[in-house]
Design a protein around this motif. Structure first.
Motif, PDB file in Angstrom:
ATOM      1  N   ASP A   1      12.538   4.254   2.777  1.00 26.34           N
ATOM      2  CA  ASP A   1      12.279   5.783   3.450  1.00 26.34           C
ATOM      3  C   ASP A   1      11.427   6.644   2.730  1.00 26.34           C
ATOM      4  O   ASP A   1      10.984   7.627   3.160  1.00 26.34           O
ATOM      5  N   TYR A   2      10.602   6.209   1.635  1.00 26.70           N
ATOM      6  CA  TYR A   2       9.697   6.744   1.125  1.00 26.70           C
ATOM      7  C   TYR A   2       8.435   7.263   2.026  1.00 26.70           C
ATOM      8  O   TYR A   2       7.805   8.177   1.742  1.00 26.70           O
ATOM      9  N   ILE A   3       8.308   6.372   3.201  1.00 29.16           N
ATOM     10  CA  ILE A   3       7.155   6.657   3.926  1.00 29.16           C
ATOM     11  C   ILE A   3       7.226   8.018   4.514  1.00 29.16           C
ATOM     12  O   ILE A   3       6.217   8.682   4.833  1.00 29.16           O
TER      13      ILE A   3
ATOM     14  N   GLU B   1       2.056   2.202   3.377  1.00 29.39           N
ATOM     15  CA  GLU B   1       2.440   1.260   4.398  1.00 29.39           C
ATOM     16  C   GLU B   1       3.970   1.132   4.698  1.00 29.39           C
ATOM     17  O   GLU B   1       4.785   1.362   3.924  1.00 29.39           O
ATOM     18  N   SER B   2       4.368   0.715   5.792  1.00 29.13           N
ATOM     19  CA  SER B   2       5.656   0.623   6.480  1.00 29.13           C
ATOM     20  C   SER B   2       6.173  -0.887   5.883  1.00 29.13           C
ATOM     21  O   SER B   2       5.430  -1.838   5.831  1.00 29.13           O
ATOM     22  N   TYR B   3       7.411  -0.961   5.748  1.00 30.61           N
ATOM     23  CA  TYR B   3       8.086  -2.473   5.786  1.00 30.61           C
ATOM     24  C   TYR B   3       7.949  -3.203   6.846  1.00 30.61           C
ATOM     25  O   TYR B   3       7.423  -4.443   6.558  1.00 30.61           O
ATOM     26  N   GLU B   4       7.750  -2.749   7.960  1.00 33.07           N
ATOM     27  CA  GLU B   4       7.625  -3.642   9.144  1.00 33.07           C
ATOM     28  C   GLU B   4       6.082  -4.168   9.027  1.00 33.07           C
ATOM     29  O   GLU B   4       6.004  -5.260   9.307  1.00 33.07           O
ATOM     30  N   ASP B   5       5.056  -3.339   8.713  1.00 31.83           N
ATOM     31  CA  ASP B   5       3.804  -3.746   8.764  1.00 31.83           C
ATOM     32  C   ASP B   5       3.535  -4.767   7.480  1.00 31.83           C
ATOM     33  O   ASP B   5       2.826  -5.857   7.693  1.00 31.83           O
ATOM     34  N   PHE B   6       4.167  -4.475   6.340  1.00 30.07           N
ATOM     35  CA  PHE B   6       4.185  -5.301   5.068  1.00 30.07           C
ATOM     36  C   PHE B   6       4.901  -6.877   5.441  1.00 30.07           C
ATOM     37  O   PHE B   6       4.227  -7.699   5.222  1.00 30.07           O
ATOM     38  N   ASP B   7       5.779  -6.513   6.085  1.00 28.40           N
ATOM     39  CA  ASP B   7       6.613  -7.876   6.367  1.00 28.40           C
ATOM     40  C   ASP B   7       5.639  -8.697   7.510  1.00 28.40           C
ATOM     41  O   ASP B   7       5.537  -9.987   7.325  1.00 28.40           O
TER      42      ASP B   7
ATOM     43  N   ASP C   1       0.807  -1.129   0.131  1.00 30.85           N
ATOM     44  CA  ASP C   1      -0.209  -0.050  -0.089  1.00 30.85           C
ATOM     45  C   ASP C   1       0.908   1.188  -0.108  1.00 30.85           C
ATOM     46  O   ASP C   1       1.317   1.677   0.846  1.00 30.85           O
ATOM     47  N   PHE C   2       0.786   2.054  -0.959  1.00 30.43           N
ATOM     48  CA  PHE C   2       1.723   3.043  -1.351  1.00 30.43           C
ATOM     49  C   PHE C   2       1.149   4.312  -0.700  1.00 30.43           C
ATOM     50  O   PHE C   2       1.678   5.585  -0.950  1.00 30.43           O
ATOM     51  N   GLY C   3      -0.054   4.385  -0.293  1.00 33.55           N
ATOM     52  CA  GLY C   3      -0.804   5.401   0.112  1.00 33.55           C
ATOM     53  C   GLY C   3      -1.275   6.353  -0.877  1.00 33.55           C
ATOM     54  O   GLY C   3      -1.832   5.946  -1.885  1.00 33.55           O
TER      55      GLY C   3
END
Length: 199
Positions: free
Chosen positions: A112-114, A121-127, A83-85
């Motif tokens: 760091d795009y966030i 979506e953060s990498y942490e949530d995606f993971d 989710d790129f928002g």
């Protein structure tokens, strides 16, 4: 468990080099549909005990083409694309010009795009959501063969979850309709192949 991932076929959004995340529900284009059928002709769906797919149109259609109508397709929201928002649908050329500090040397957006796409979506949530899906598959099908049809970034994170502690920036994006295969034994995963093309 053996688990094989297929990236969906090409869409016009892919062709236009736009971000195609969880909010862009594009269908396959004519080329994507034809290429998926060509690749599927070299694919044996009968080897798999169970099939899962992202609920997005491009993934479901690809799953139907590869399974040739012979398998039930289970849809799972955890397989939705990243989710790129607010960035969803943006042209990569514009992002490279405006935010060069979050585009890596391979032309991919990094974690760091966030800081600019605040509702992404953060990498942490995606993971975590990828990991939840993988854990459930292993619990349900420890000795089975699982087929999953999903998305480029999601498959990158699957590989990263297994191999790099969730650091997706170390994994490249597979081609449309390419395959990745992992073998999981005693909760230890090994990559068997990645970005394998069938046509």
């Amino acid at each position: 468990m053996e688990i094989v991932f297929i990236r969906h076929g090409q869409t016009d959004v892919n062709k236009d080099n736009r971000l195609q995340g969880a909010h862009v529900d594009a269908e396959l284009n004519d080329y994507g549909r034809a290429y998926a059928k060509k690749a599927a002709a070299n694919f044996d769906e009968n080897k798999f005990d169970v099939v899962y797919s992202s609920p997005m149109k491009r993934a479901v259609e690809t799953a139907k083409i590869f399974t040739k109508g012979k398998k039930k397709i289970n849809l799972d929201d955890r397989l939705l694309e990243f989710d790129f928002g607010d960035w969803d649908g943006k042209k990569m050329d514009d992002i490279v010009k405006e935010y060069p500090d979050v585009v890596d040397p391979w032309g991919k957006i990094d974690r760091d795009y966030i800081k600019y796409a605040k509702n992404g979506e953060s990498y942490e949530d995606f993971d975590k959501r990828c990991g939840d899906f993988l854990d459930e598959m292993y619990q349900k099908y420890p000795d089975k063969k699982v087929l999953v049809v999903a998305h480029g970034r999601l498959i990158r994170m699957i590989a990263a979850h297994y191999l790099t502690n969730g650091d997706m920036d170390k994994i490249d994006t597979m081609n449309n309709c390419a395959l990745a295969k992992f073998s999981v034994k005693k909760k230890i995963a090994r990559m068997i192949f990645y970005n394998r093309l069938l046509a």
